[in-house]
Write a protein that holds these residues in place. Sequence first.
Motif, PDB file in Angstrom:
ATOM      1  N   ASP A  66      23.556  41.515 111.334  1.00  0.00           N
ATOM      2  CA  ASP A  66      23.636  40.052 111.342  1.00  0.00           C
ATOM      3  C   ASP A  66      22.342  39.399 110.843  1.00  0.00           C
ATOM      4  N   ARG A  67      21.233  40.130 110.888  1.00  0.00           N
ATOM      5  CA  ARG A  67      19.943  39.566 110.468  1.00  0.00           C
ATOM      6  C   ARG A  67      19.615  39.853 109.000  1.00  0.00           C
ATOM      7  N   LEU A  68      20.492  40.545 108.288  1.00  0.00           N
ATOM      8  CA  LEU A  68      20.198  40.897 106.902  1.00  0.00           C
ATOM      9  C   LEU A  68      20.130  39.665 106.003  1.00  0.00           C
ATOM     10  N   ARG A  69      21.027  38.738 106.199  1.00  0.00           N
ATOM     11  CA  ARG A  69      21.034  37.449 105.486  1.00  0.00           C
ATOM     12  C   ARG A  69      20.628  37.571 104.014  1.00  0.00           C
ATOM     13  N   GLY A  70      21.483  38.136 103.232  1.00  0.00           N
ATOM     14  CA  GLY A  70      21.234  38.236 101.802  1.00  0.00           C
ATOM     15  C   GLY A  70      20.509  39.495 101.374  1.00  0.00           C
ATOM     16  N   GLU A  71      19.913  40.209 102.302  1.00  0.00           N
ATOM     17  CA  GLU A  71      19.236  41.463 101.975  1.00  0.00           C
ATOM     18  C   GLU A  71      20.298  42.535 101.743  1.00  0.00           C
ATOM     19  N   ASP A  72      20.053  43.416 100.798  1.00  0.00           N
ATOM     20  CA  ASP A  72      20.996  44.483 100.494  1.00  0.00           C
ATOM     21  C   ASP A  72      20.997  45.513 101.637  1.00  0.00           C
ATOM     22  N   PRO A  73      22.155  45.722 102.282  1.00  0.00           N
ATOM     23  CA  PRO A  73      22.187  46.690 103.382  1.00  0.00           C
ATOM     24  C   PRO A  73      21.863  48.110 102.918  1.00  0.00           C
ATOM     25  N   TYR A  74      22.176  48.426 101.668  1.00  0.00           N
ATOM     26  CA  TYR A  74      21.847  49.755 101.155  1.00  0.00           C
ATOM     27  C   TYR A  74      20.334  49.948 101.116  1.00  0.00           C
ATOM     28  N   ASP A  75      19.625  48.932 100.649  1.00  0.00           N
ATOM     29  CA  ASP A  75      18.155  49.024 100.620  1.00  0.00           C
ATOM     30  C   ASP A  75      17.598  49.207 102.023  1.00  0.00           C
ATOM     31  N   ARG A  76      18.146  48.485 102.990  1.00  0.00           N
ATOM     32  CA  ARG A  76      17.672  48.600 104.377  1.00  0.00           C
ATOM     33  C   ARG A  76      17.945  50.004 104.919  1.00  0.00           C
ATOM     34  N   ALA A  77      19.143  50.520 104.671  1.00  0.00           N
ATOM     35  CA  ALA A  77      19.486  51.861 105.160  1.00  0.00           C
ATOM     36  C   ALA A  77      18.617  52.921 104.480  1.00  0.00           C
ATOM     37  N   GLU A  97      33.012  44.559 107.739  1.00  0.00           N
ATOM     38  CA  GLU A  97      32.017  44.570 106.669  1.00  0.00           C
ATOM     39  C   GLU A  97      31.204  45.861 106.691  1.00  0.00           C
ATOM     40  N   PHE A  98      30.831  46.282 107.899  1.00  0.00           N
ATOM     41  CA  PHE A  98      30.028  47.492 108.011  1.00  0.00           C
ATOM     42  C   PHE A  98      30.841  48.721 107.593  1.00  0.00           C
ATOM     43  N   GLN A  99      32.099  48.783 107.985  1.00  0.00           N
ATOM     44  CA  GLN A  99      32.953  49.908 107.573  1.00  0.00           C
ATOM     45  C   GLN A  99      33.072  49.969 106.057  1.00  0.00           C
ATOM     46  N   ALA A 100      33.224  48.817 105.423  1.00  0.00           N
ATOM     47  CA  ALA A 100      33.298  48.784 103.963  1.00  0.00           C
ATOM     48  C   ALA A 100      31.984  49.268 103.350  1.00  0.00           C
ATOM     49  N   PHE A 101      30.872  48.870 103.941  1.00  0.00           N
ATOM     50  CA  PHE A 101      29.566  49.317 103.459  1.00  0.00           C
ATOM     51  C   PHE A 101      29.446  50.834 103.568  1.00  0.00           C
ATOM     52  N   VAL A 102      29.809  51.393 104.709  1.00  0.00           N
ATOM     53  CA  VAL A 102      29.704  52.840 104.918  1.00  0.00           C
ATOM     54  C   VAL A 102      30.633  53.586 103.961  1.00  0.00           C
ATOM     55  N   ALA A 103      31.825  53.055 103.751  1.00  0.00           N
ATOM     56  CA  ALA A 103      32.763  53.695 102.825  1.00  0.00           C
ATOM     57  C   ALA A 103      32.195  53.733 101.412  1.00  0.00           C
ATOM     58  N   GLY A 104      31.496  52.697 101.032  1.00  0.00           N
ATOM     59  CA  GLY A 104      30.934  52.641  99.684  1.00  0.00           C
ATOM     60  C   GLY A 104      29.607  53.341  99.525  1.00  0.00           C
ATOM     61  N   ALA A 105      28.768  53.322 100.535  1.00  0.00           N
ATOM     62  CA  ALA A 105      27.397  53.837 100.403  1.00  0.00           C
ATOM     63  C   ALA A 105      27.126  55.103 101.200  1.00  0.00           C
ATOM     64  N   GLY A 106      27.993  55.461 102.114  1.00  0.00           N
ATOM     65  CA  GLY A 106      27.738  56.598 102.998  1.00  0.00           C
ATOM     66  C   GLY A 106      27.527  57.906 102.262  1.00  0.00           C
ATOM     67  N   GLY A 107      28.330  58.157 101.237  1.00  0.00           N
ATOM     68  CA  GLY A 107      28.207  59.405 100.491  1.00  0.00           C
ATOM     69  C   GLY A 107      26.876  59.522  99.773  1.00  0.00           C
ATOM     70  N   LEU A 130      21.199  57.982 112.040  1.00  0.00           N
ATOM     71  CA  LEU A 130      20.146  57.076 112.512  1.00  0.00           C
ATOM     72  C   LEU A 130      19.974  55.884 111.580  1.00  0.00           C
ATOM     73  N   ALA A 131      20.022  56.130 110.278  1.00  0.00           N
ATOM     74  CA  ALA A 131      19.873  55.037 109.312  1.00  0.00           C
ATOM     75  C   ALA A 131      21.040  54.060 109.406  1.00  0.00           C
ATOM     76  N   LEU A 132      22.244  54.585 109.544  1.00  0.00           N
ATOM     77  CA  LEU A 132      23.410  53.702 109.651  1.00  0.00           C
ATOM     78  C   LEU A 132      23.402  52.938 110.970  1.00  0.00           C
ATOM     79  N   ALA A 133      22.995  53.591 112.054  1.00  0.00           N
ATOM     80  CA  ALA A 133      22.925  52.900 113.345  1.00  0.00           C
ATOM     81  C   ALA A 133      21.900  51.762 113.284  1.00  0.00           C
TER      82      ALA A 133
END
Length: 166
Positions: A61-72, A15-25, A51-54
């Motif tokens: 696992d604690r995001l629970r519905g929160e957008d990982p992009y917003d968190r990063a 899941e994280f790899q897919a997130f980075v592939a989509g949002a990393g750029g 640092l943001a991705l780490a």
Amino acid sequence: MRARDEARAARRASEFQAFVAGAGGRLLHTATLLTAEAPDDNPRARRLLTLALAHTYACWDRLRGEDPYDRARQYLATRFARSAWHRHGGPPPTGALALLTPQERLILVLRLYEGVGEEQVAALLGLPQERVHALCDRATATLLHPPRPPAANPAASGTAARTATP
């Protein structure tokens, strides 16, 4: 139990790899805009992104519905703010946004590039909403009408040139 933990870790990594592939750029572009340095070789932007991705991976696992992009993006912005406010030394930024203060750059990037609302930016930075609005307006005006370098005094230049020749 061990097989279930391994499956969960594999799913998390996937899941994280897919997130980075989509949002990393886009996150790297945001970091590049914040640091106001050339996009081709920008170690500060890459460090901010790492640092943001780490941080995002650590709390995945604690995001629970929160957008990982917003968190990063939030971590990227707060990390930039802390480092920019306390940064001493090092080469000054040279990019197009180098005319702006770090705070103006951060607000402008969040508001105009990332599309974050004034209320959210104000809450993120701990500033009044009116201050965010004023800083965004000032940054936009600075970019639209950059300050002109002081004109050289032609009379002084001519005098210096005449006295320098034998």
